[in-house]
Design a protein around this motif. Structure first.
Motif, PDB file in Angstrom:
ATOM      1  N   GLY A 302      25.878  23.624  68.653  1.00 21.32           N
ATOM      2  CA  GLY A 302      24.780  24.515  69.026  1.00 21.32           C
ATOM      3  C   GLY A 302      23.466  24.162  68.377  1.00 21.32           C
ATOM      4  N   HIS A 303      23.481  23.898  67.080  1.00 19.76           N
ATOM      5  CA  HIS A 303      22.192  23.576  66.493  1.00 19.76           C
ATOM      6  C   HIS A 303      21.674  22.215  66.968  1.00 19.76           C
ATOM      7  CE1 HIS A 303      18.639  24.048  64.240  1.00 19.76           C
ATOM      8  NE2 HIS A 303      18.737  22.739  64.117  1.00 19.76           N
ATOM      9  N   PRO A 304      22.480  21.155  66.911  1.00 24.02           N
ATOM     10  CA  PRO A 304      21.975  19.892  67.479  1.00 24.02           C
ATOM     11  C   PRO A 304      21.483  20.053  68.917  1.00 24.02           C
ATOM     12  CG  PRO A 304      23.920  19.449  66.194  1.00 24.02           C
ATOM     13  CD  PRO A 304      23.771  20.947  66.238  1.00 24.02           C
ATOM     14  N   LEU A 351      25.302  25.722  59.772  1.00 25.29           N
ATOM     15  CA  LEU A 351      25.816  26.957  59.177  1.00 25.29           C
ATOM     16  C   LEU A 351      24.749  28.042  59.071  1.00 25.29           C
ATOM     17  CD1 LEU A 351      28.583  27.323  56.726  1.00 25.29           C
ATOM     18  CD2 LEU A 351      26.490  28.433  56.034  1.00 25.29           C
ATOM     19  N   HIS A 352      23.455  27.685  59.252  1.00 23.57           N
ATOM     20  CA  HIS A 352      22.437  28.743  59.166  1.00 23.57           C
ATOM     21  C   HIS A 352      22.594  29.779  60.275  1.00 23.57           C
ATOM     22  CE1 HIS A 352      19.502  25.939  61.544  1.00 23.57           C
ATOM     23  NE2 HIS A 352      20.052  26.775  62.386  1.00 23.57           N
ATOM     24  N   HIS A 353      23.425  29.502  61.258  1.00 24.06           N
ATOM     25  CA  HIS A 353      23.654  30.513  62.285  1.00 24.06           C
ATOM     26  C   HIS A 353      24.652  31.566  61.850  1.00 24.06           C
ATOM     27  CE1 HIS A 353      21.193  28.743  65.432  1.00 24.06           C
ATOM     28  NE2 HIS A 353      21.496  27.605  64.854  1.00 24.06           N
ATOM     29  N   PHE A 354      25.336  31.317  60.747  1.00 32.82           N
ATOM     30  CA  PHE A 354      26.220  32.378  60.237  1.00 32.82           C
ATOM     31  C   PHE A 354      26.175  32.461  58.714  1.00 32.82           C
ATOM     32  CE2 PHE A 354      28.399  28.743  62.000  1.00 32.82           C
ATOM     33  CZ  PHE A 354      29.241  28.272  61.016  1.00 32.82           C
TER      34      PHE A 354
HETATM   35 CU    CU Z   1      20.027  26.340  64.299  1.00 34.17          CU
END
Ligand code: CU
Ligand code: HEM
Lengths: 693, 144
Positions: A302-304, A351-354
């Motif tokens: 998701g982040h990439p 991991l900044h998404h959780f």
């Molecule tokens: Cu992100």
């Protein structure tokens, strides 16, 4: 072995039954009627203008990278419209459903959407906007531009390119089908576990979401491989790495991301499919399952993915600004390193998404720092753009307006991103509409870059410029809409409003929610000007025809060939001498130099097999959603059969003799004022299979 | 001036994959030999083996984790050799480079993930594998 499902199932139709058609929901019935009317009109127009043959021969079976790109962009625009309608519904619902005394309509206690329906809308909105609008729009633009920028005749794998397109189309069609047959997922665009597990989502919604996602992610992975191979292997002589146009560098870094991360989401979704179909326990709340495993895998993709969509946008900005500043790009090497740097860092921040999951402090600290590190290469880019403009001869044509406004969104989105990046801060704003506003700033940056890019390269592809007066009004209204929607949204986020509310408990938020509705109305108005812009552009296309260099000051290789680009791209493969080849030639008075010797051109033939594979992919996914096993087996078998048949087909390419190339080039020169009938948008139609011209 | 350079025609190789040659003569097929079939069969066999191990709870949780990782590593190795033909030859160099570039990513993502779960288990979670042992597997049913 198959997991037991409650409710009726028949061998012939699986879970499908008439009751799954939501004919009692007036909104969906209205949508259905709209779709039917639209379809009838389109079919009517196609028949009236006798367009069927062209549609089949020149578009649906085409392997031409430019036409595939245009079709990608069309899918993206249709889905953008659909996602926008979802947005209008969410804004109006939230403004109507404030406080216990707010009225309810259409079965809803408050507002006009039931919670179950509202949840499907925001899930569809996010899924569509990221996977079926932004991604196809950008992939389409990369498809058109990368071969032109490196002096190639087509992509490395033209047939695979068409397969990618039709897989994406199949995914989009599946999302659309879920409107009228069954439900869509209600677990958010990123999927909340264990809500997505069978016991909590026993319907077909999650299955629709999962298979549509799967189709598009396979399509994008294949597309990424194709673009990478094209950039590595198909560059014209002289096109060294140091001379590669900056958009192509951006595409290279973006597709490195897609190649390495899309497989992760493919696996994550496959494990979910195992849970939902075979009863495994990868993500269940008990029995050895691990909820966080899903989040981990999803956001490793998701982040990439968010950088996958932003890098091409950065690339477009980097092409537009030098043209309209009439200066070479400042800090080319810095730009290249920054693009690769962003791609590199993107793998280490997910991991900044959780953050709020309660990982150990050292873990959160690590990911905070890596997330903030993204600011370094991004900052390099911003300064390079600023220095390119500094002391430039700035011209604010439409592409430049969109591109420079995009920088503003980068600033707002980037800084709010930094705020989220502090794990401590994130505990305050996580799951609030502040985060929603943050990523919309980022995605709007992409939308602005796309509008800029479309305005910028439209003349290259179609041979005439887009109209500018209505275009400017569209720009300003769209910008006003953005401000009026998102300033209140940031504010509400700070006030503690959580995201995804179908009912808002605090009446004091009403004014801000109302302002957001005003904003969305402005967006709707702006769309009218977009339509006007397109209409006037088409009507006046004869006056707005352009030569090879549509803007007079463009710099890269794609501007040396004709506009619209002929199907073979370049009459002879160009020899590249400089980083900004077009300016290099212009400065030496070589604009009109014609080749003395023409060579045979080797081209791929059109084929209907990719379209067939897309249709079968849709059939397979649909069968899996409804658990119609015979159909799933049939489609899988047919897919394998088609692939094998294609592998044994001969005559999949043809040669255009040199004299024909020469003749076409001369015709083009003579008929420059009056375009030949063959100059269909996106290039002339390719000859029939195996034939000459 | 570069006019003569500019007008020179590129007579280089055509890399586009479309070709009119027989399928069996395609370099990829030539390269495949029995390796592809072997890689496929081995992959299925190893996956089947790990499935059995998990399904029967054949080992204790830690040993199971190690065994599965080992099997996965073996499978990956076999694929590299049999399927991808990782060599430095002109034809294979890009496959090799692409694969080697993946290695740091594996280390990064898997390493960080293990680090994260390690802390998380200690802080908030029951060890899921142990939990799975406590509960006998029961068929999953949707609530009525
Ligand atoms: Cu992100
Ligand atoms: C300077 C760069 C960026 C930073 C530091 C950053 C930081 C963050 C952080 C920390 C979050 C998690 C917030 C939370 O859920 O509590 C987040 C969410 C998000 N960001 Fe960014 N971001 C950046 C750039 C981008 C870009 C370029 C995009 C997309 C093009 C993007 C899209 C998103 C999305 C989609 C989410 C939330 C997804 C969701 O929860 O539904 N961000 N960002």
């Amino acid at each position: 072995m198959l997991v037991h499902i409650d409710g009726p199932w028949s061998p012939l139709l699986g879970r499908l039954a008439l009751t799954e058609i939501p004919y009692k929901n007036p909104i969906l019935v209205g949508t259905f009627l709209f779709a039917v009317v639209l379809a009838v009109v389109l079919v009517g127009l196609t028949t009236y203008f006798g367009f069927w043959r062209t549609l089949w021969r020149d578009w649906l079976t085409s392997v031409d990278h430019k036409k595939i790109g245009i079709m990608y962009i069309l899918i993206g625009l249709v889905m953008l419209f659909r996602g926008f309608i979802d947005a209008v519904m969410m804004r109006t619902q939230q403004a109507m459903a404030v406080g216990p005394h707010s009225a309810g309509y259409l079965d809803a206690v408050h507002g006009y959407l039931t919670p179950y329906h509202f949840d499907q809308i925001y899930t569809a909105h996010g899924t569509i906007m990221i996977l079926f609008a932004a991604t196809p729009l950008l992939v389409g633009i990369m498809n058109i531009l990368v071969p032109l920028q490196i002096g190639a005749r087509d992509m490395a794998y033209p047939y695979l390119n068409a397969v990618s397109l039709w897989l994406t189309a199949a995914g989009a069609a599946l999302v659309m089908a879920s409107l009228f047959i069954g439900d869509f997922a209600h677990a958010g665009w990123f999927g909340i576990v264990p809500v997505m597990e069978l016991p909590y989502s026993p319907g077909v919604g999650v299955d629709y979401w999962m298979w549509a996602f799967q189709l598009s992610s396979i399509g994008t992975t294949l597309g990424g491989i194709n673009l990478l191979a094209t950039i590595v292997k198909m560059r014209a002589p002289g096109m060294t790495w140091g001379r590669l146009p900056i958009f192509t560098w951006a595409s290279l870094s973006a597709n490195l991301i897609s190649l390495t991360t899309f497989p992760v989401v493919t696996v994550a979704l496959a494990l979910l499919a195992l849970d939902r179909y075979l009863g495994t326990h990868f993500y269940t709340a008990g029995l050895g399952g691990n909820l966080m495993l899903y989040n981990d895998l999803f956001w490793i993709w998701g982040h990439p993915e968010v950088y996958f969509v932003i890098l091409p946008a950065f690339g477009m900005i980097s092409e537009i600004i030098p043209t309209f500043a009439e200066k070479p790009l400042f800090g080319y090497m810095g730009m290249v390193v920054a693009s690769l740097g962003i791609a590199g860092v993107s793998w280490g921040v997910w991991l900044h998404h959780f953050f709020t999951m309660a990982a150990a402090p050292a873990v959160n600290a690590f990911f905070s720092i890596t997330t903030m590190a993204v600011g370094i290469p991004t900052g390099v880019k911003v300064f390079n753009w600023a220095f390119t403009m500094f002391r430039g001869r700035l011209r604010f044509d439409l592409p430049m307006m969109w591109a420079s406004a995009a920088l503003f969104f980068l600033l707002v989105g980037g800084l709010t991103g930094m705020m989220n990046a502090f794990a401590t801060n994130d505990y305050m704003v996580h799951n609030s509409v502040f985060v929603v506003a943050h990523f919309h700033m980022m995605l709007l940056l992409i939308v602005y870059a796309i509008f800029g890019g479309v305005n910028y390269w439209f003349p290259k592809v179609f041979g005439f410029r887009l109209e500018q007066r209505f275009g400017r009004m569209f720009f300003w209204l769209f910008t006003a809409g953005t401000a009026v929607v998102f300033v209140p949204m940031f504010t509400l986020g700070f006030m503690g409003m959580t995201r995804r509310l179908d009912y808002v408990a605090f009446p004091q938020w009403q004014p801000l929610l109302d302002i957001e509705v005003v904003g969305i109305v402005i967006y709707v108005l702006s769309a009218a000007f977009l339509v006007a812009q397109l209409y006037v552009s088409l009507r006046d296309r004869a006056q707005n025809r352009v030569g090879a260099d549509a803007w007079g000051t463009s710099r890269s290789l794609e501007w040396i060939t004709h506009s619209p680009v002929p199907f073979y791209n370049f009459a002879v493969t160009p020899e590249v001498h400089a980083r900004d080849e077009r300016s290099w030639r212009h400065e030496r008075g070589l604009d009109d130099a014609a080749p003395v010797v023409y060579e045979d051109i080797h081209m791929p033939c059109k084929t209907a097999i990719p379209l067939g594979l897309g249709a079968l992919g849709f059939g397979l996914a649909f069968a899996l959603v409804w658990r119609i096993w015979w159909l799933a087996l049939l489609c899988s078998g047919a897919i394998v059969a088609l692939i094998v048949i294609r592998a044994f087909m001969t005559g999949t390419s043809y040669t255009i003799p040199a004299r024909d190339v020469e003749k076409m080039e001369h015709d083009r020169k003579r008929g420059a004022a009056k375009p030949a009938r063959a100059q269909v948008p996106g290039g002339s139609p390719a000859p029939v299979l195996g034939g000459g011209t | 001036m570069g006019i003569h350079v500019h007008l020179r025609v590129f007579a280089g190789r055509d890399y586009m994959t479309e070709s009119n040659h027989s399928t069996f003569e395609h370099p990829e097929v030539q390269l495949a030999g029995t390796g592809y079939v072997a890689a496929y069969v081995a992959g299925i066999a190893l996956m089947g083996l790990s499935l059995m191990l998990v399904k029967d709870h054949a080992l204790d949780p830690t040993a199971l984790g190690i065994a599965i990782s080992g099997i996965a590593g073996l499978a990956a190795l076999l694929q590299c050799v049999l399927l991808l033909h990782m060599t430095l030859s002109r034809t294979q160099i890009w496959q090799t480079v692409a694969l080697v570039l993946f290695v740091p990513l594996f280390i990064l993502t898997i390493g960080l993930t293990s680090w994260m779960f390690h802390g998380l288990y200690q802080r908030t979670m029951l060890r899921p594998i142990a939990a799975s042992q406590a509960m006998a597997p029961a068929p999953l049913r949707a609530p009525r």
